[in-house]
Motif scaffolding. Structure first.
Motif, short mmCIF file in Angstrom:
data_model
loop_
_atom_site.label_atom_id
_atom_site.label_comp_id
_atom_site.label_asym_id
_atom_site.label_seq_id
_atom_site.Cartn_x
_atom_site.Cartn_y
_atom_site.Cartn_z
N UNK A 1 9.25 15.89 -0.86
CA UNK A 1 7.98 16.50 -1.26
C UNK A 1 6.78 15.63 -0.89
N UNK A 2 7.03 14.36 -0.49
CA UNK A 2 5.94 13.50 -0.07
C UNK A 2 5.49 12.51 -1.12
N UNK A 3 6.26 12.36 -2.21
CA UNK A 3 5.84 11.44 -3.27
C UNK A 3 5.93 9.98 -2.84
N UNK A 4 6.93 9.65 -2.04
CA UNK A 4 7.08 8.26 -1.63
C UNK A 4 8.27 8.06 -0.71
N UNK A 5 8.64 6.81 -0.52
CA UNK A 5 9.75 6.42 0.34
C UNK A 5 10.99 6.25 -0.52
N UNK A 6 12.12 6.79 -0.06
CA UNK A 6 13.36 6.70 -0.83
C UNK A 6 14.53 6.44 0.11
N UNK B 1 0.81 -1.21 0.00
CA UNK B 1 0.00 0.00 0.00
C UNK B 1 0.86 1.28 0.00
N UNK B 2 2.18 1.09 -0.05
CA UNK B 2 3.07 2.25 0.00
C UNK B 2 3.69 2.52 -1.36
N UNK B 3 4.31 3.69 -1.47
CA UNK B 3 4.93 4.13 -2.71
C UNK B 3 6.44 4.31 -2.48
N UNK B 4 7.20 3.97 -3.50
CA UNK B 4 8.65 4.03 -3.38
C UNK B 4 9.24 4.81 -4.55
#
Length: 298
Positions: free
Chosen positions: A236-241, A192-195
């Motif tokens: 910026x909140x786009x995903x996990x890096x 459910x997360x974005x990377x």
């Protein structure tokens, strides 16, 4: 311009002393000055940065969260300054000229500005050209005088010295975590997360596959050409890096996540040309960078 470039070195010394000693009086004693002067330095630094650095209490000077995040780089700068004062000639030695430094995009954007700001205040006759590139520059062809690299170059005419290790971590912005929640080491929850990944290496996608979770590759919403861009996307909140911890720890609006995962660490190599190493201004810059990077790493 980065506000760190214009701050007084005395402010930094006073800030580090107060943070480490816990009071104005103790800091003043260590700096061999008076508490009023230290207080003025702290006030000037707070005004310059636009943040409150300490909370005054009966227990002394308690550093705020921004101060805690600023302390590590400030201590590194302080340590590098001390070594420089011991081993480098004073300003009036006539060290002048341009030093061309090649560094990875991340180091050039997030680490070098602070370090070169301090060095230039100490040696104003030395000017810099910074080449931000993730590919290896040819020092033997004078594309750069000094290179900072996260991989060891191999060439008989070069001197490569490993000066530090930089650890990696996984990070997400507070805005992202507010929207998506804190990720856990659970495959279904991670889906459910974005990377955010980096191309063409794709370290996250490769890491997912090695961990037996290739399906997480579909959760990569952005691939950037360099780590600095990926870091800005994460901020910026786009995903996990992934990010170098020395960079991420300075950012107040992000948190480390999935701390069970160990993305790895990079060796930091300082590279110079054998024939150029003895030029005074290059030796000054190389010695300073070696000590400063060592202070920042592990």
């Amino acid at each position: 311009m980065d506000p760190l470039h214009r701050m007084s070195w005395d402010w930094i010394k006073s800030f580090v002393a107060v943070a480490e000693q816990g009071s104005l009086a103790a800091a003043a004693q260590r700096l061999q000055t008076n508490a009023a002067t230290v207080s003025r330095h702290i006030a000037a630094l707070e005004k310059h940065l636009g943040i409150e650095l300490f909370v005054r209490s009966r227990q002394g000077m308690q550093p705020t969260l921004p101060a805690q995040q600023f302390l590590a780089p400030a201590q590194a700068m302080h340590g590098a300054m001390h070594q420089l004062s011991l081993g480098v000639a004073a300003k009036d030695t006539g060290l002048k000229g341009v030093v061309r430094i090649s560094a990875s995009v991340t180091i050039a954007n997030f680490i070098l500005p602070d370090l070169l700001g301090v060095l230039h205040s100490l040696q104003p006759g030395i000017h810099f050209e910074v080449v931000a590139v993730d590919s290896l520059s040819n020092l033997h062809k004078r594309e750069a005088d000094i290179a900072i690299r996260l991989t060891q170059p191999v060439h008989s005419e070069l001197i490569a010295k490993r000066v530090a290790w930089f650890d990696l971590g996984l990070y997400a912005s507070h805005a992202y975590l507010a929207r998506h929640g804190t990720p856990r080491m659970d495959p279904q929850q991670l889906l459910r997360h974005r990377f955010i990944d980096v191309s063409p290496q794709h370290p996250l996608r490769e890491g997912f596959a090695k961990s037996g979770l290739p399906q997480l590759g579909d959760c990569i919403v952005c691939a950037c050409s360099d780590h600095a861009s990926a870091w800005q996307m994460a901020r910026s909140g786009l995903g996990i890096a992934s990010s170098l911890k020395v960079v991420a720890q300075r950012e107040a609006l992000v948190s480390e996540v999935l701390t069970e995962v160990q993305p790895g660490r990079f060796p930091v190599w300082l590279v110079t040309h054998k024939e150029l190493r003895q030029q005074p201004r290059l030796r000054v810059v190389a010695d300073y960078l070696a000590q400063a990077l060592k202070s920042l790493g592990s």
